[in-house]
Design a protein around this motif. Structure first.
Motif, PDB file in Angstrom:
ATOM      1  N   GLN A 139       1.090  -1.238  -0.012  1.00 34.74           N
ATOM      2  CA  GLN A 139       0.063  -0.554  -0.317  1.00 34.74           C
ATOM      3  C   GLN A 139       1.467   0.997  -0.347  1.00 34.74           C
ATOM      4  N   GLY A 140       2.359   1.311   0.845  1.00 33.74           N
ATOM      5  CA  GLY A 140       2.879   2.870   0.501  1.00 33.74           C
ATOM      6  C   GLY A 140       3.132   2.389  -0.698  1.00 33.74           C
ATOM      7  N   ILE A 141       3.479   1.862  -1.278  1.00 30.38           N
ATOM      8  CA  ILE A 141       4.108   1.988  -2.635  1.00 30.38           C
ATOM      9  C   ILE A 141       3.394   2.469  -3.823  1.00 30.38           C
ATOM     10  N   LEU A 142       1.990   2.084  -3.675  1.00 24.67           N
ATOM     11  CA  LEU A 142       0.353   2.427  -4.544  1.00 24.67           C
ATOM     12  C   LEU A 142       0.561   4.073  -3.817  1.00 24.67           C
ATOM     13  N   PHE A 143       0.894   4.704  -2.960  1.00 24.32           N
ATOM     14  CA  PHE A 143       0.469   5.905  -2.139  1.00 24.32           C
ATOM     15  C   PHE A 143       1.373   6.581  -2.653  1.00 24.32           C
ATOM     16  N   LEU A 144       2.681   6.129  -2.589  1.00 22.16           N
ATOM     17  CA  LEU A 144       3.926   6.889  -3.696  1.00 22.16           C
ATOM     18  C   LEU A 144       3.671   7.293  -5.218  1.00 22.16           C
ATOM     19  N   ILE A 145       2.281   5.888  -5.688  1.00 26.28           N
ATOM     20  CA  ILE A 145       1.953   5.949  -7.702  1.00 26.28           C
ATOM     21  C   ILE A 145       1.484   6.859  -7.371  1.00 26.28           C
ATOM     22  N   PHE A 146       0.181   7.282  -6.313  1.00 23.95           N
ATOM     23  CA  PHE A 146      -0.724   7.650  -6.923  1.00 23.95           C
ATOM     24  C   PHE A 146      -0.145   9.432  -6.260  1.00 23.95           C
ATOM     25  N   MET A 147       0.908   9.821  -5.680  1.00 17.96           N
ATOM     26  CA  MET A 147       0.956  11.166  -6.054  1.00 17.96           C
ATOM     27  C   MET A 147       2.010  11.807  -7.251  1.00 17.96           C
ATOM     28  N   ILE A 148       2.914  11.295  -7.631  1.00 15.54           N
ATOM     29  CA  ILE A 148       3.568  10.823  -8.231  1.00 15.54           C
ATOM     30  C   ILE A 148       2.099  11.240  -9.958  1.00 15.54           C
ATOM     31  N   VAL A 149       1.375  10.164 -10.512  1.00 11.32           N
ATOM     32  CA  VAL A 149       0.416  10.269 -11.711  1.00 11.32           C
ATOM     33  C   VAL A 149       0.018  11.234 -11.779  1.00 11.32           C
ATOM     34  N   ARG A 150      -0.643  11.536 -12.748  1.00  4.61           N
ATOM     35  CA  ARG A 150      -1.523  12.692 -12.798  1.00  4.61           C
ATOM     36  C   ARG A 150      -2.686  11.937 -13.968  1.00  4.61           C
ATOM     37  N   ASP A 151      -2.329  11.139 -14.281  1.00  2.00           N
ATOM     38  CA  ASP A 151      -4.209   9.450 -14.638  1.00  2.00           C
ATOM     39  C   ASP A 151      -4.278   9.547 -13.652  1.00  2.00           C
ATOM     40  N   PHE A 152      -5.154   9.661 -14.008  1.00  2.00           N
ATOM     41  CA  PHE A 152      -6.931   9.179 -13.448  1.00  2.00           C
ATOM     42  C   PHE A 152      -7.135   8.069 -13.392  1.00  2.00           C
ATOM     43  N   ARG A 153      -7.063   7.040 -14.971  1.00  3.19           N
ATOM     44  CA  ARG A 153      -7.146   6.320 -15.082  1.00  3.19           C
ATOM     45  C   ARG A 153      -5.957   4.644 -14.719  1.00  3.19           C
ATOM     46  N   THR A 154      -4.727   5.858 -14.466  1.00  4.62           N
ATOM     47  CA  THR A 154      -3.814   4.810 -13.901  1.00  4.62           C
ATOM     48  C   THR A 154      -4.524   3.827 -12.681  1.00  4.62           C
ATOM     49  N   ILE A 155      -4.429   5.125 -11.580  1.00  7.22           N
ATOM     50  CA  ILE A 155      -5.547   5.024 -10.586  1.00  7.22           C
ATOM     51  C   ILE A 155      -6.395   4.271  -9.875  1.00  7.22           C
ATOM     52  N   GLN A 156      -6.982   4.771 -10.918  1.00  8.08           N
ATOM     53  CA  GLN A 156      -8.465   3.713 -11.474  1.00  8.08           C
ATOM     54  C   GLN A 156      -8.015   2.243 -11.395  1.00  8.08           C
ATOM     55  N   ILE A 157      -6.503   1.345 -12.241  1.00  7.00           N
ATOM     56  CA  ILE A 157      -6.658   0.865 -12.619  1.00  7.00           C
ATOM     57  C   ILE A 157      -5.263   0.068 -11.158  1.00  7.00           C
ATOM     58  N   LEU A 158      -5.215   0.776 -10.858  1.00  7.34           N
ATOM     59  CA  LEU A 158      -4.136   0.208  -9.047  1.00  7.34           C
ATOM     60  C   LEU A 158      -4.938   0.257  -8.425  1.00  7.34           C
ATOM     61  N   MET A 159      -6.227   0.810  -8.223  1.00 10.15           N
ATOM     62  CA  MET A 159      -7.015   0.784  -6.906  1.00 10.15           C
ATOM     63  C   MET A 159      -6.841  -0.042  -6.397  1.00 10.15           C
ATOM     64  N   PRO A 160      -7.502  -1.583  -7.159  1.00  5.01           N
ATOM     65  CA  PRO A 160      -8.009  -2.831  -6.644  1.00  5.01           C
ATOM     66  C   PRO A 160      -6.576  -3.286  -5.691  1.00  5.01           C
ATOM     67  N   PHE A 161      -5.755  -3.287  -6.401  1.00 12.73           N
ATOM     68  CA  PHE A 161      -4.599  -3.991  -5.806  1.00 12.73           C
ATOM     69  C   PHE A 161      -3.899  -3.134  -4.537  1.00 12.73           C
ATOM     70  N   ALA A 162      -5.014  -1.620  -4.254  1.00 14.70           N
ATOM     71  CA  ALA A 162      -4.754  -0.729  -3.087  1.00 14.70           C
ATOM     72  C   ALA A 162      -5.405  -1.989  -1.579  1.00 14.70           C
ATOM     73  N   GLY A 163      -6.538  -2.466  -2.533  1.00 16.44           N
ATOM     74  CA  GLY A 163      -7.574  -2.938  -1.934  1.00 16.44           C
ATOM     75  C   GLY A 163      -7.201  -4.239  -1.571  1.00 16.44           C
ATOM     76  N   MET A 164      -6.873  -4.958  -1.942  1.00 17.94           N
ATOM     77  CA  MET A 164      -5.756  -6.501  -1.819  1.00 17.94           C
ATOM     78  C   MET A 164      -4.574  -6.664  -1.248  1.00 17.94           C
ATOM     79  N   PHE A 165      -3.967  -5.591  -0.894  1.00 21.58           N
ATOM     80  CA  PHE A 165      -2.872  -4.823   0.227  1.00 21.58           C
ATOM     81  C   PHE A 165      -3.615  -4.722   1.110  1.00 21.58           C
ATOM     82  N   ASN A 166      -4.197  -4.090   1.531  1.00 19.58           N
ATOM     83  CA  ASN A 166      -5.256  -3.656   2.710  1.00 19.58           C
ATOM     84  C   ASN A 166      -5.883  -4.758   3.139  1.00 19.58           C
ATOM     85  N   ALA A 167      -6.547  -6.151   2.357  1.00 20.45           N
ATOM     86  CA  ALA A 167      -6.721  -6.735   2.958  1.00 20.45           C
ATOM     87  C   ALA A 167      -5.669  -7.745   4.078  1.00 20.45           C
ATOM     88  N   LEU A 168      -4.950  -8.307   2.794  1.00 16.51           N
ATOM     89  CA  LEU A 168      -3.920  -8.980   3.812  1.00 16.51           C
ATOM     90  C   LEU A 168      -3.477  -8.431   5.319  1.00 16.51           C
TER      91      LEU A 168
END
Length: 401
Positions: A293-322
């Protein structure tokens, strides 16, 4: 207790958590609307909506320790579930029927108090009836049932609300009368041999002092790790739609839809997260979740393309579950059967405290440093959480978790 996980018992216990999730999903969605019918003060509405976190901070730990010290013929946890859950259900069903602000506030206050009195005993019931090696899997089932309850309110409850604003509350209220009976008939608490000389020592304050001062820092570091992860994740969940609207120009309906995939991924991965922890250990699984999740949040800070955030959001939920699925089982693995309720209270104390301090502290970061620093601050919290778990090391995992 059997050496095998009794899925029927866990499913029945999961029904209780499904109802709790239904209660809070409808409460968070519609209670601000009910309050808004009587007042235009967002300050008052926000204060009332924080009552549950305040109750969690003080009442949940107290009743966790109290249930540890309870001695009845039907067990330690069941009396609180049988009495408080139906009463909370009745109060909950009365909320949408109020025609005056004062009566709404009084019933809401009573509801928040009563619902907090049975939540910790119900949570503590899981490790009471499940052996330590199976608790991650059991917690995965319970969290899955909880997520299912939220989906029921979002999809079915919303349609009932269109017919009558009280119907979603009636549904949860009725289930709050039925489920305690189901739990009583299907779950028998194991008999615990208590040391009466230590009975008075089982209090939340003394337990907190013990974990802080103890040379074995594993419980304290685990609780700090949970605090940091909840702080980071709660900040993103709270400000995500506002960030997307102001920083990226994305409509809140679109960004909230993306958050739905975060929640859905958590639900889908709840069961696998428990099985993974059974194979590699709870601490290691939580470390993967926090770091990912820490890595993904860093990516969210850097990217400006919302589509990228949309694609990665389920992976954040997966890491949160772990992380989340295994956090509570790891906490209670540090204690004996006598004090499971007390350590459950400690878990909720740190969780609730994180939820309380997050909105204002992260809001200040966004105000004074910048909107995109939301994800930087959140990622730092996750990496600190990872560090606490890493410091614990193999020594305690092999012997206690």
């Amino acid at each position: 207790m059997s050496s095998r996980l009794n899925y029927l018992k866990i499913f029945n216990l999961g029904l209780g958590f499904m109802v709790i999730s239904m209660i809070w999903a409808a409460y968070n969605a519609y209670m601000p609307i009910f309050l808004g019918n009587f007042t235009k003060s967002n300050t008052l509405i926000g204060f009332v909506m924080s009552w549950d976190n305040i109750a969690n901070l003080f009442i949940l730990p107290f009743f966790g320790a109290l249930s540890d010290n309870t001695r009845t013929r039907i067990g330690r946890r069941m009396p609180y579930i049988l009495v408080s859950m139906p009463l909370a259900g009745v109060l909950y069903a009365l909320l949408p029927l109020q025609t005056k602000l004062l009566s709404l506030l009084v019933i809401d206050l009573l509801f928040n108090i009563v619902v907090a009195t049975y939540r910790t005993p119900m949570v503590a019931l899981m490790p009471d009836i499940v052996e330590e090696e199976h608790r991650s899997k059991a917690n995965g089932v319970i969290n899955f049932m909880g997520g299912l309850g939220s989906l029921i309110i979002f999809f079915i409850g919303s349609q009932l609300y269109k017919i009558n604003k009280a119907y979603p509350f009636f549904l949860s209220g009725i289930l709050s009368l039925i489920i305690p009976i189901v739990l009583f008939l299907t779950i028998k608490e194991p008999k615990i041999v208590f040391n009466e000389e230590k009975k008075e020592k089982q209090s939340i304050l003394k337990a907190l002092a013990t974990v802080v001062k103890d040379q074995n820092k594993a419980p304290f570091y685990t609780l700090l790790s949970i605090f940091m992860t909840i702080a980071g994740c709660a900040a993103v969940e709270t400000f995500f739609t506002r960030y997307c609207k102001i920083a990226l120009g994305i409509d809140e309906s679109v960004s909230s839809f993306a958050m739905g995939f975060y929640a859905l991924a958590f639900l889908v991965f709840a069961l696998p997260a428990g099985f993974i922890a059974t194979k590699i250990g709870k601490r290691k699984t939580m470390m993967i979740g926090a770091f990912g999740q820490g890595i993904l949040f860093l990516i969210f800070m850097i990217v400006r393309d919302f589509r990228t955030i949309q694609i990665l959001m389920p992976f954040a939920g997966m890491f949160n579950a772990l992380f989340t699925i295994n956090s509570y089982p790891l906490v209670v693995s540090y204690t004996s059967a006598e004090k499971i309720g007390t350590y459950t209270g400690l878990y909720y104390f740190f969780s609730s405290l994180a939820a309380i301090v997050t909105p204002s502290s992260f809001g200040a970061i966004m105000d004074f440093i910048g909107f995109n620093k939301l994800f930087l601050a959140a990622s730092i919290c996750l990496f600190i959480s990872f560090a606490f778990l890493w410091i614990i090391g193999e020594k305690y995992e092999n012997t206690m978790s």
